[in-house]
Design an enzyme around this catalytic site. Structure first.
Site, mmCIF file in Angstrom:
data_model
loop_
_atom_site.group_PDB
_atom_site.id
_atom_site.type_symbol
_atom_site.label_atom_id
_atom_site.label_comp_id
_atom_site.label_asym_id
_atom_site.label_seq_id
_atom_site.Cartn_x
_atom_site.Cartn_y
_atom_site.Cartn_z
ATOM 1 N N TYR A 172 12.319 3.360 -2.086
ATOM 2 C CA TYR A 172 11.542 4.671 -2.092
ATOM 3 C C TYR A 172 12.503 5.539 -1.972
ATOM 4 C CZ TYR A 172 7.251 2.536 -0.281
ATOM 5 O OH TYR A 172 6.031 1.777 -0.276
ATOM 6 N N ASP A 213 0.709 5.182 1.193
ATOM 7 C CA ASP A 213 -0.351 6.052 2.047
ATOM 8 C C ASP A 213 -1.001 7.413 1.178
ATOM 9 O OD1 ASP A 213 0.470 4.831 4.381
ATOM 10 O OD2 ASP A 213 2.238 6.178 4.672
ATOM 11 N N ARG A 251 8.544 7.636 6.227
ATOM 12 C CA ARG A 251 8.127 8.889 6.670
ATOM 13 C C ARG A 251 8.623 9.224 7.980
ATOM 14 N NH1 ARG A 251 1.826 8.774 5.420
ATOM 15 N NH2 ARG A 251 2.053 10.789 6.324
ATOM 16 N N ARG A 263 0.837 -1.219 -0.050
ATOM 17 C CA ARG A 263 -0.027 -0.114 0.074
ATOM 18 C C ARG A 263 0.921 1.312 -0.267
ATOM 19 N NH1 ARG A 263 -2.986 -1.826 5.402
ATOM 20 N NH2 ARG A 263 -3.555 -3.936 4.685
#
Lengths: 255, 255
Positions: free
Chosen positions: B110, B52, B208, B50
């Site tokens: 990422y 966000d 994050r 997933r």
């Protein structure tokens, strides 16, 4: 009375162009409204030129006169606090009273981005014209040679425009094929074609009409040698389609 | 039965993340709806993971099983004709029946983009976290060294997550200061900081939360040497804030 010169970037996607219009969201309208909120006085902003609906700017210049005691630096911060994120004041400075963003400019540079591949990355689709027919970049480059120099560009000017002279000088025109475009330091691959034009001034829709005509050459619909006849005709109907606004950027204004 | 593997790019700005949710616009929801319009059959798409709300992807992978006789190439074209422009299928191919976008992945990358300057260009504001405090990039780099390797990243995992193990291995972590970012082959100047993490997997909010904690180090709020204690604590409350989704990109999934 102070004369303040702004350098402005905008993503034109959500705007009906630079020029203020009643009941339409325009960049000039939004900037003038922000200045009025800061100073309490209705103020007109004079830009280097209008940009059309959907057209972007990396270095639009605009200036205004004000009685406000705020420094240019404070104006920049206050404007950026009030403006939407798709319009940013990149710099603000004092200008001479007789400086004029449009009339003092010696040269302007626009670029236009064509995407000649499939599919279009979500990170560039707002900023390109997606042309699906394969384009012959070399033919476009040959055709563009004819446009260099001082010419009457009436055939490439929006038909409804009333200007004293449609003679302009193109100092440089470059058509570059790019195999990828860097996005946040990462590559987005695909066939891009970037067209850059430096000139002493631009007529209404001039870059978009030149782009549309060169795309016709790239597709083989128009011969590269036909550009001279199109120039000679001084007739908008002889040139190609007007390329969409979203691929066009006002890159820089030189003084 | 065919198994079709898609590589998908999306600008997450307008979506409540990847995962389908009732009454919310999500990327999974929009992609599944498009497949159903093509095949006439409700279909579930399984992604590499997933993302966000607001998070972007340059190379999300997702696959689905279908009885449709359409080729992957036709699926790609049909999906791109139906999907909004901020979601694009970059490639489509057949996959083995036992391939799984999430479980077959060996590595994921990422990156996160911080803008540590002012003002934010309209062409990057959707894709960066605007941090106004000056950041000490070297201190952030020193702190990041401690995170490399195999660790229990529980302190960097969203507190409400229920996973069997919060042990992950970070293969590489890079924090690069960039003096400008290329946009359509033109430079947008300003202080950018790009954080890239390669790992065997990621916990919920892991990039994050790491970014938020490293920004605390860059600001001088947390000492670089404190990272080891934060890891040891296995307590989300010990780490820094969760950096906003809009600066985060799922760059690539490796198989």
């Amino acid at each position: 009375m102070k004369h303040i010169l702004l350098s402005i970037q905008y993503d034109g996607t959500n705007y009906l162009g630079w020029q203020r219009q009643p009941n339409a969201l325009t960049i000039q309208g939004v900037v003038e409204e922000a200045i009025e909120r800061i100073t309490g006085t209705a103020t007109t902003v004079a830009a280097s030129g209008r940009t059309d609906s959907g057209v972007h700017a990396l270095g639009q210049t605009a200036s205004f006169f004000t009685e406000s005691r705020l420094t240019p630096n404070i104006f920049q911060k206050a404007l950026n606090a009030l403006l939407p994120y798709d319009i940013r004041v990149i710099s603000a400075e004092l200008a001479a009273a007789d400086f004029h963003c449009r009339f003092s400019a010696t040269r302007k540079r626009y670029f236009y981005v064509i995407y000649n591949d499939s599919p279009v990355s979500p990170f560039v689709y707002r900023y390109v014209w997606h042309v699906k027919h394969a384009l012959d970049v070399e033919a476009m480059q040959r055709a563009s040679e004819t446009l260099k120099g001082r010419h009457d560009f009436k055939s490439f000017c929006a038909a409804d425009t009333d200007v004293q002279s449609s003679v302009r000088e193109i100092f440089a025109i470059a058509i570059e094929p790019l195999p990828c475009i860097s996005f946040l330091d990462t590559m987005i691959t695909g066939k891009f074609i970037k067209l850059t034009i430096d000139a002493d001034g631009f007529l209404r829709h001039m870059v978009r009409n030149i782009t549309g005509t060169l795309v016709d050459v790239g597709r083989g619909k128009t011969d590269a040698s036909a550009i001279q006849q199109i120039l000679n005709a001084k007739d908008r109907k002889k040139a190609g389609v007007t390329a969409p606004g979203r691929g066009l950027f006002l890159d820089r204004v030189f003084y």
